[in-house]
Design a protein around this motif. Structure first.
Motif, PDB file in Angstrom:
ATOM      1  N   VAL A   1      -9.131  -1.791  10.783  1.00 42.62           N
ATOM      2  CA  VAL A   1      -9.080  -0.328  10.739  1.00 42.62           C
ATOM      3  C   VAL A   1      -8.282   0.191  11.931  1.00 42.62           C
ATOM      4  CG1 VAL A   1     -10.436   1.807  10.868  1.00 42.62           C
ATOM      5  CG2 VAL A   1     -11.275  -0.104   9.504  1.00 42.62           C
ATOM      6  N   GLN A   2      -8.563  -0.347  13.107  1.00 40.97           N
ATOM      7  CA  GLN A   2      -7.860   0.087  14.319  1.00 40.97           C
ATOM      8  C   GLN A   2      -6.369  -0.200  14.226  1.00 40.97           C
ATOM      9  OE1 GLN A   2      -9.693  -1.321  17.960  1.00 40.97           O
ATOM     10  NE2 GLN A   2     -11.742  -1.180  17.073  1.00 40.97           N
ATOM     11  N   ASN A   3      -6.010  -1.405  13.754  1.00 39.89           N
ATOM     12  CA  ASN A   3      -4.598  -1.791  13.675  1.00 39.89           C
ATOM     13  C   ASN A   3      -3.828  -0.935  12.677  1.00 39.89           C
ATOM     14  OD1 ASN A   3      -4.169  -4.065  15.516  1.00 39.89           O
ATOM     15  ND2 ASN A   3      -5.690  -5.112  14.280  1.00 39.89           N
ATOM     16  N   VAL A   4      -4.390  -0.739  11.498  1.00 39.01           N
ATOM     17  CA  VAL A   4      -3.721   0.064  10.470  1.00 39.01           C
ATOM     18  C   VAL A   4      -3.610   1.519  10.928  1.00 39.01           C
ATOM     19  CG1 VAL A   4      -3.894   0.977   8.112  1.00 39.01           C
ATOM     20  CG2 VAL A   4      -4.382  -1.437   8.555  1.00 39.01           C
TER      21      VAL A   4
ATOM     22  N   ASP B   1      -8.051 -10.210   4.308  1.00 31.93           N
ATOM     23  CA  ASP B   1      -6.821 -10.509   5.044  1.00 31.93           C
ATOM     24  C   ASP B   1      -7.049 -10.355   6.541  1.00 31.93           C
ATOM     25  OD1 ASP B   1      -5.447 -10.866   2.648  1.00 31.93           O
ATOM     26  OD2 ASP B   1      -4.858  -8.747   2.552  1.00 31.93           O
ATOM     27  N   SER B   2      -6.505 -11.280   7.307  1.00 32.57           N
ATOM     28  CA  SER B   2      -6.599 -11.188   8.754  1.00 32.57           C
ATOM     29  C   SER B   2      -5.323 -10.569   9.309  1.00 32.57           C
ATOM     30  CB  SER B   2      -6.823 -12.577   9.369  1.00 32.57           C
ATOM     31  OG  SER B   2      -5.788 -13.467   8.978  1.00 32.57           O
ATOM     32  N   CYS B   3      -5.420 -10.039  10.529  1.00 28.65           N
ATOM     33  CA  CYS B   3      -4.271  -9.411  11.173  1.00 28.65           C
ATOM     34  C   CYS B   3      -3.147 -10.437  11.324  1.00 28.65           C
ATOM     35  CB  CYS B   3      -4.697  -8.881  12.544  1.00 28.65           C
ATOM     36  SG  CYS B   3      -3.389  -7.960  13.396  1.00 28.65           S
ATOM     37  N   PRO B   4      -1.882 -10.055  11.031  1.00 34.77           N
ATOM     38  CA  PRO B   4      -1.390  -8.682  10.819  1.00 34.77           C
ATOM     39  C   PRO B   4      -1.189  -8.299   9.354  1.00 34.77           C
ATOM     40  CG  PRO B   4       0.461 -10.107  11.242  1.00 34.77           C
ATOM     41  CD  PRO B   4      -0.762 -10.997  11.234  1.00 34.77           C
TER      42      PRO B   4
ATOM     43  N   GLU C   1       9.274  -1.167  14.732  1.00 37.67           N
ATOM     44  CA  GLU C   1       7.970  -1.280  15.383  1.00 37.67           C
ATOM     45  C   GLU C   1       7.412  -2.686  15.216  1.00 37.67           C
ATOM     46  OE1 GLU C   1       3.446   0.408  14.868  1.00 37.67           O
ATOM     47  OE2 GLU C   1       5.117   1.620  14.168  1.00 37.67           O
ATOM     48  N   GLU C   2       7.012  -3.268  16.306  1.00 38.62           N
ATOM     49  CA  GLU C   2       6.465  -4.620  16.266  1.00 38.62           C
ATOM     50  C   GLU C   2       5.023  -4.570  15.778  1.00 38.62           C
ATOM     51  OE1 GLU C   2       5.470  -8.291  19.345  1.00 38.62           O
ATOM     52  OE2 GLU C   2       6.772  -6.638  19.961  1.00 38.62           O
ATOM     53  N   VAL C   3       4.716  -5.446  14.823  1.00 37.25           N
ATOM     54  CA  VAL C   3       3.354  -5.522  14.310  1.00 37.25           C
ATOM     55  C   VAL C   3       2.527  -6.338  15.290  1.00 37.25           C
ATOM     56  CG1 VAL C   3       1.880  -6.342  12.462  1.00 37.25           C
ATOM     57  CG2 VAL C   3       4.102  -5.339  11.925  1.00 37.25           C
TER      58      VAL C   3
ATOM     59  N   LYS D   1       1.009  -5.056   4.820  1.00 38.03           N
ATOM     60  CA  LYS D   1       0.834  -4.518   3.463  1.00 38.03           C
ATOM     61  C   LYS D   1       0.963  -2.997   3.461  1.00 38.03           C
ATOM     62  CE  LYS D   1      -1.989  -8.040   1.131  1.00 38.03           C
ATOM     63  NZ  LYS D   1      -3.299  -8.313   0.468  1.00 38.03           N
ATOM     64  N   THR D   2       0.388  -2.367   4.489  1.00 36.60           N
ATOM     65  CA  THR D   2       0.445  -0.903   4.571  1.00 36.60           C
ATOM     66  C   THR D   2       1.876  -0.439   4.839  1.00 36.60           C
ATOM     67  OG1 THR D   2      -1.823  -0.888   5.452  1.00 36.60           O
ATOM     68  CG2 THR D   2      -0.549   1.131   5.685  1.00 36.60           C
ATOM     69  N   LYS D   3       2.586  -1.124   5.716  1.00 34.88           N
ATOM     70  CA  LYS D   3       3.979  -0.773   6.011  1.00 34.88           C
ATOM     71  C   LYS D   3       4.834  -0.894   4.752  1.00 34.88           C
ATOM     72  CE  LYS D   3       6.073  -1.727   9.832  1.00 34.88           C
ATOM     73  NZ  LYS D   3       6.685  -2.406  11.003  1.00 34.88           N
ATOM     74  N   ASN D   4       4.594  -1.954   3.975  1.00 31.53           N
ATOM     75  CA  ASN D   4       5.358  -2.140   2.737  1.00 31.53           C
ATOM     76  C   ASN D   4       5.083  -1.018   1.743  1.00 31.53           C
ATOM     77  OD1 ASN D   4       6.536  -4.499   3.658  1.00 31.53           O
ATOM     78  ND2 ASN D   4       5.002  -5.837   2.735  1.00 31.53           N
ATOM     79  N   ALA D   5       3.821  -0.557   1.714  1.00 32.14           N
ATOM     80  CA  ALA D   5       3.463   0.553   0.815  1.00 32.14           C
ATOM     81  C   ALA D   5       4.179   1.831   1.248  1.00 32.14           C
ATOM     82  CB  ALA D   5       1.947   0.769   0.824  1.00 32.14           C
ATOM     83  N   MET D   6       4.303   2.045   2.554  1.00 32.08           N
ATOM     84  CA  MET D   6       5.013   3.220   3.063  1.00 32.08           C
ATOM     85  C   MET D   6       6.487   3.192   2.650  1.00 32.08           C
ATOM     86  SD  MET D   6       3.553   3.641   6.946  1.00 32.08           S
ATOM     87  CE  MET D   6       1.835   4.050   7.277  1.00 32.08           C
ATOM     88  N   LYS D   7       7.086   1.999   2.688  1.00 31.23           N
ATOM     89  CA  LYS D   7       8.502   1.869   2.350  1.00 31.23           C
ATOM     90  C   LYS D   7       8.771   2.168   0.875  1.00 31.23           C
ATOM     91  CE  LYS D   7       9.352  -1.591   5.945  1.00 31.23           C
ATOM     92  NZ  LYS D   7       9.648  -3.022   6.223  1.00 31.23           N
ATOM     93  N   GLU D   8       7.750   1.985   0.045  1.00 32.24           N
ATOM     94  CA  GLU D   8       7.909   2.223  -1.392  1.00 32.24           C
ATOM     95  C   GLU D   8       7.758   3.690  -1.770  1.00 32.24           C
ATOM     96  OE1 GLU D   8       5.058  -0.250  -3.302  1.00 32.24           O
ATOM     97  OE2 GLU D   8       5.949  -2.131  -2.580  1.00 32.24           O
TER      98      GLU D   8
END
Length: 201
Positions: free
Chosen positions: A41-44, A9-12, A81-83, A17-24
């Motif tokens: 890695v840096q972005n996440v 997967d390319s940014c963003p 927060e803006e991705v 995907k990580t933000k959605n996992a946090m919401k769950e």
């Protein structure tokens, strides 16, 4: 543990995907995110830390990086927060480490200072391009080093970790290298010659 596979997967997308996992999440938990490049890695990492997560990362294979995000009770992804896709954080600076301690005087204090120095490097806005380890510094990249977690995190973010092979042989540590790659004196000199800035603790 919640697992997120963002390889390919390319940014963003990895961040989303990580933000959605946090919401769950319904309580404290750990999220494991797999990506295939240093910028992801840096972005996440940036997003997770801004949401209160404790983040560690490591390179587990060629083009495979593992990010662990420990989230507490009050942690959640910020909807406002803006991705964004941040640029590569690495500059053209190199760090040269020739000892397992920093400064002269008390050896135990020197080791504490060196551990603190390597952690501080992980917090720089612009990471070094390469870190060179030779002579006593070679012990810092091998099994048992107190700085392995910090060095693995730097490697996961694209920092090249290089350790002198002659030095590893001298100390009998060739088979115990735990982060980065083995290099030679010609490569060390060439890397230092091409750097715009050299930092020596």
């Amino acid at each position: 543990m919640i697992k997120v596979n963002a390889i390919g997967d390319s940014c963003p997308i990895p961040v989303i995907k990580t933000k959605n996992a946090m919401k769950e999440m319904t309580g404290p938990d750990t999220i494991e995110v797999l990506v295939d490049n240093e910028i992801a890695v840096q972005n996440v990492t940036k997003m997770a830390q801004s949401s209160g997560g404790k983040v560690t990362s490591e390179k587990v294979a060629e083009k495979e990086y593992r990010i662990l995000i420990a989230m507490g009770e009050a942690c959640a992804a910020k909807d406002s927060e803006e991705v964004s896709c941040i640029p590569d954080k690495r500059g053209s600076t190199i760090v040269v480490v020739s000892s397992d301690r920093m400064g002269s005087g008390n050896d135990e204090l020197g080791k504490v200072l060196m551990k603190g120095f390597l952690f501080a490097v992980t917090q720089l806005d612009e990471l070094p391009k390469t870190m060179l380890f030779y002579n006593g510094g070679a012990t810092l990249t091998t099994e048992g080093s107190d700085s392995l977690e910090d060095l693995k995190s730097l490697e996961a973010q694209g920092v090249e970790i290089m350790t002198c092979g002659t030095c590893l042989d001298y100390y009998g540590l060739k088979e115990k290298l735990a982060v980065g790659t083995v290099t030679n004196m010609y490569s060390i000199v060439e890397t230092m010659d091409q750097a715009t800035k050299v930092i020596r603790p």
